[in-house]
Design a protein around this motif. Structure first.
Motif, short mmCIF file in Angstrom:
data_model
loop_
_atom_site.label_atom_id
_atom_site.label_comp_id
_atom_site.label_asym_id
_atom_site.label_seq_id
_atom_site.Cartn_x
_atom_site.Cartn_y
_atom_site.Cartn_z
N GLU A 523 -19.48 6.11 18.21
CA GLU A 523 -20.76 6.67 18.67
C GLU A 523 -21.92 6.30 17.75
N GLU A 524 -21.68 6.31 16.44
CA GLU A 524 -22.78 6.18 15.49
C GLU A 524 -22.75 4.89 14.67
N SER A 525 -21.57 4.32 14.44
CA SER A 525 -21.44 3.08 13.64
C SER A 525 -22.22 3.17 12.33
N VAL A 526 -21.95 4.20 11.59
CA VAL A 526 -22.63 4.43 10.32
C VAL A 526 -22.15 3.43 9.25
N VAL A 527 -20.88 3.13 9.31
CA VAL A 527 -20.28 2.12 8.44
C VAL A 527 -19.60 1.07 9.33
N ALA A 528 -19.43 -0.11 8.79
CA ALA A 528 -18.81 -1.20 9.54
C ALA A 528 -17.63 -1.74 8.74
N PRO A 529 -16.43 -1.17 8.93
CA PRO A 529 -15.25 -1.66 8.23
C PRO A 529 -15.03 -3.14 8.51
N SER A 530 -14.58 -3.88 7.49
CA SER A 530 -14.35 -5.31 7.69
C SER A 530 -12.87 -5.67 7.53
N VAL A 531 -12.26 -5.32 6.38
CA VAL A 531 -10.85 -5.62 6.18
C VAL A 531 -10.18 -4.50 5.42
N TYR A 532 -8.85 -4.40 5.64
CA TYR A 532 -8.00 -3.55 4.81
C TYR A 532 -7.34 -4.46 3.78
N PRO A 533 -7.58 -4.24 2.50
CA PRO A 533 -7.00 -5.12 1.48
C PRO A 533 -5.48 -4.96 1.36
N LYS A 534 -4.82 -6.06 1.16
CA LYS A 534 -3.38 -6.07 0.88
C LYS A 534 -3.16 -6.44 -0.58
N SER A 535 -2.08 -5.97 -1.13
CA SER A 535 -1.70 -6.39 -2.47
C SER A 535 -0.41 -7.18 -2.40
N ASN A 536 -0.35 -8.23 -3.18
CA ASN A 536 0.85 -9.03 -3.32
C ASN A 536 1.26 -8.99 -4.78
N THR A 537 2.34 -8.31 -5.05
CA THR A 537 2.84 -8.18 -6.41
C THR A 537 4.08 -9.04 -6.58
N PHE A 538 4.11 -9.81 -7.66
CA PHE A 538 5.30 -10.59 -8.01
C PHE A 538 5.84 -10.03 -9.32
N ARG A 539 7.13 -9.78 -9.33
CA ARG A 539 7.77 -9.11 -10.44
C ARG A 539 9.10 -9.79 -10.74
N TYR A 540 9.39 -10.00 -12.00
CA TYR A 540 10.67 -10.61 -12.34
C TYR A 540 11.82 -9.72 -11.89
N LYS A 541 12.89 -10.34 -11.42
CA LYS A 541 13.99 -9.59 -10.83
C LYS A 541 14.73 -8.71 -11.82
N TYR A 542 14.55 -8.95 -13.10
CA TYR A 542 15.20 -8.08 -14.08
C TYR A 542 14.48 -6.75 -14.24
N ILE A 543 13.28 -6.63 -13.65
CA ILE A 543 12.53 -5.37 -13.70
C ILE A 543 13.00 -4.46 -12.57
N ASN A 544 13.35 -3.25 -12.90
CA ASN A 544 13.84 -2.29 -11.91
C ASN A 544 13.15 -0.94 -12.10
N GLY A 545 13.09 -0.19 -11.01
CA GLY A 545 12.68 1.21 -11.08
C GLY A 545 11.20 1.50 -11.17
N LEU A 546 10.35 0.48 -11.17
CA LEU A 546 8.91 0.73 -11.19
C LEU A 546 8.43 1.09 -9.80
N GLY A 547 7.35 1.87 -9.72
CA GLY A 547 6.84 2.29 -8.44
C GLY A 547 6.39 1.11 -7.58
N VAL A 548 6.51 1.28 -6.27
CA VAL A 548 6.13 0.24 -5.31
C VAL A 548 5.02 0.73 -4.39
N THR A 549 5.11 1.97 -3.90
CA THR A 549 4.16 2.45 -2.90
C THR A 549 2.78 2.70 -3.51
N PRO A 550 1.71 2.51 -2.74
CA PRO A 550 0.36 2.63 -3.29
C PRO A 550 0.03 4.00 -3.87
N PHE A 551 0.58 5.07 -3.28
CA PHE A 551 0.23 6.41 -3.73
C PHE A 551 1.18 6.96 -4.79
#
Length: 564
Positions: A523-551
């Motif tokens: 109705e109002e178009s107060v803001v104009a969203p353009s993109v949702y950013p994605k993250s690409n993380t590369f991590r060595y396979k010997y790393i375990n247990g670190l958080g993955v989800t954004p929140f």
């Protein structure tokens, strides 16, 4: 006062490796370990347990009440213990779990939360008490502190009046009943309040330490005490932060990493080269060429997530041109979001036709899976955005020939990426609307000042949600918020957000949010969203247990290495 969590520097957002403080999961009491499987003592793990990471910039401060950047938030999540944490179960679902509080109760009417604290100690050996959490929360809402995230605490009883100086801090609905019991009273039932209990502004603070160091509190490792999994031992400003395991932490037996180094690396290729040569163990990657290269590396694992963020243009609704809704709609619809994603963001980010990003949930379901993006409907009904522009110009009594209209777009950055982006916007709007576009590139402080004073027509920014609920994004456009300075006010929109904030029925809340987002974009178009950013993380396979989800806020707590 609402804080701006700006994502205007695209490269900075893509590169930062951080576990965001946000919210999600279920309200209520949980019996413990969302991360039980991760937390179990692993057999055959490396004898030396360390992690090498990086931050794009150094933390502004480790004062939980005053920090506003992701870098300080990354550190605080690992050196302080909030009441709760948002951990990940075996299916990578976020679950609200006990942390500083071992349990909690909620009154039948949903307005009183009582937290029962576990035994824990500060790094100097002093016991952690409910008074420390009470003091930290009250200090965050004290107007004298000037906390940029105080607005997150507005559901607490008298929070608004305390923060505005109308009531003394002692009138806030937060009270330590005894050393182990913290009571928080709310203004109204708040369905997502549990999702605020691990924000930095609710973290515990020692009154004696804050008063001892004053303005220098949190500026050096020795000006703060720690009660989380790790201790910051060394802070070489603009170079490196070094951490060690906290032996006084209540759950230290489940913390395997003995030391952590976080180097300050701002330059993109320096980060990628550091990952390539093994001097850091994990990195966020925003370059298509490097993504392709790292994807071919057998010793790296690739983690891709959509961030709970939205990049957007926003309009000054007090401007003589953009006070017209049809003109705002025209400028929003004229954005070729798929082309923008491909050309400017190298195909990494996702086109955005809604304000609430896909990674935001309502209850157990993703909001975007339940609500169609409003701009898709607007585009279906208005295939020719130029007609809307001409209609709006006619309504304003202006020249209806688009070629005679010149509009200025202000950008809060002066580097090459912003120059390229500005040139693209000029070409796109000239092609799709026939208008003339001038680009104003400003250093961020000047841009921000101009925006707050209303001295702009169109601006460009990004916003990341603070907690996992649509309110985290939709409340930013309420008329009593100065988070995004559009000058727009809509009583119906305000009422819908207020109704949703106090509604415990999820289906009703969904309908309120759906209608509010429809008003905002369709109705109002107060803001104009353009993109949702994605993250690409590369991590060595010997790393375990670190958080993955954004929140998620488990941070480095459950991390370990095996086979380094």
């Amino acid at each position: 006062m609402k804080a701006k969590k700006y994502l205007s520097l695209f490269i900075t957002l893509i590169l930062v490796v951080t576990w965001l403080a946000g919210c999600g999961g279920q309200n209520g009491q949980k019996d413990g370990q969302a991360n039980q499987e991760v937390a179990k003592v692993e057999t055959g793990i490396d004898s030396e347990q360390y992690f090498n990471g990086y931050l794009v910039a150094e933390p502004s401060t480790l004062d939980p009440s005053k920090g506003a950047d992701n870098y300080s938030n990354t550190v605080l999540n690992n050196v302080l213990e909030p009441l709760t944490r948002l951990e990940e179960d075996g299916s990578l679902n976020n679950v609200l779990t006990p942390a500083g509080a071992e349990s909690w109760n909620i009154s039948d009417d949903g307005t009183v939360w009582t937290f029962h604290l576990r035994d824990n100690k500060w790094s100097d050996g002093e016991p952690v008490t409910a008074h420390d959490y009470e003091y930290g929360i009250k200090r965050s809402l004290d107007p004298a502190t000037g906390s940029p995230y105080a607005y997150l605490l507005m559901p607490i009883k008298n929070a608004s009046d305390v923060n505005s100086g109308k009531l003394p801090v002692d009138e806030l609905g937060v009270k330590a009943i005894d050393d182990k019991t913290l009571e928080i009273k709310l203004e109204y039932p708040t369905p997502y309040f549990g999702e605020l209990t691990y924000q930095r502004v609710m973290m515990p603070q020692r009154k004696d330490i804050v008063e001892k160091y004053g303005d220098t509190y949190g500026t050096e490792p020795n000006t703060i005490v720690y009660n989380g999994p790790f201790i910051l031992n060394e802070w070489i400003h603009n170079s490196e932060l070094k951490f060690t395991k906290n032996p006084n932490y209540w759950d230290t037996s489940n913390v395997k990493l003995e030391s952590i180094s976080m180097k300050i690396i701002a330059e993109e290729n320096a980060i990628y080269n550091s990952l390539s040569n093994g001097s850091i163990d994990s990195a966020g990657v925003g370059s298509p060429e490097w993504i392709e290269r790292f994807s071919a590396e057998e010793n790296l694992k690739h983690i891709e997530t959509i961030e709970p963020s939205t990049y957007y243009l926003f309009f000054n609704t007090n401007d003589k041109v953009f006070k017209n809704a049809n003109i705002r709609k025209a400028f929003s619809l004229a954005i070729d979001r798929q082309e923008l994603s491909n050309v400017i963001f190298h195909g990494i980010n996702a086109p955005a036709y809604g304000w609430v990003p896909p990674s935001i949930s309502l209850g157990n379901d993703e909001y975007r899976s339940m609500v169609k993006e409003p701009l898709l409907l607007l585009a279906e009904e208005n295939p020719d955005s130029k007609k809307l522009l001409i209609k709006g110009l006619e309504e304003l009594g202006m020249d209806t020939d688009p070629k005679n209209l010149t509009v200025k777009i202000s950008l809060g950055g002066t580097d090459q990426w912003f120059r390229t982006y500005g040139e693209y916007l000029q070409q796109m709007y000239n092609r799709n609307l026939g208008v003339n576009i001038t680009i104003e590139q400003l250093e961020w402080p000047i841009f921000n000042s101009n925006v707050m004073k209303g001295e702009f027509q169109i601006g460009y920014m990004g916003w990341g949600a603070e907690y996992n609920d649509p309110a985290s994004m939709l409340s930013l456009l309420k008329s009593d918020s100065n988070a995004i300075a559009t000058g727009w006010k809509n009583e119906k929109y305000d009422k819908l957000i207020d109704l949703a904030a106090a509604e415990m029925d999820e289906q009703k809340r969904l309908e309120y949010y759906k209608e509010a987002e429809h008003i905002l974009l369709y109705e109002e178009s107060v803001v104009a969203p353009s993109v949702y950013p994605k993250s690409n993380t590369f991590r060595y396979k010997y790393i375990n247990g670190l958080g993955v989800t954004p929140f998620g806020t488990s941070g480095w707590k459950y991390g370990y290495t095996q086979g380094r």
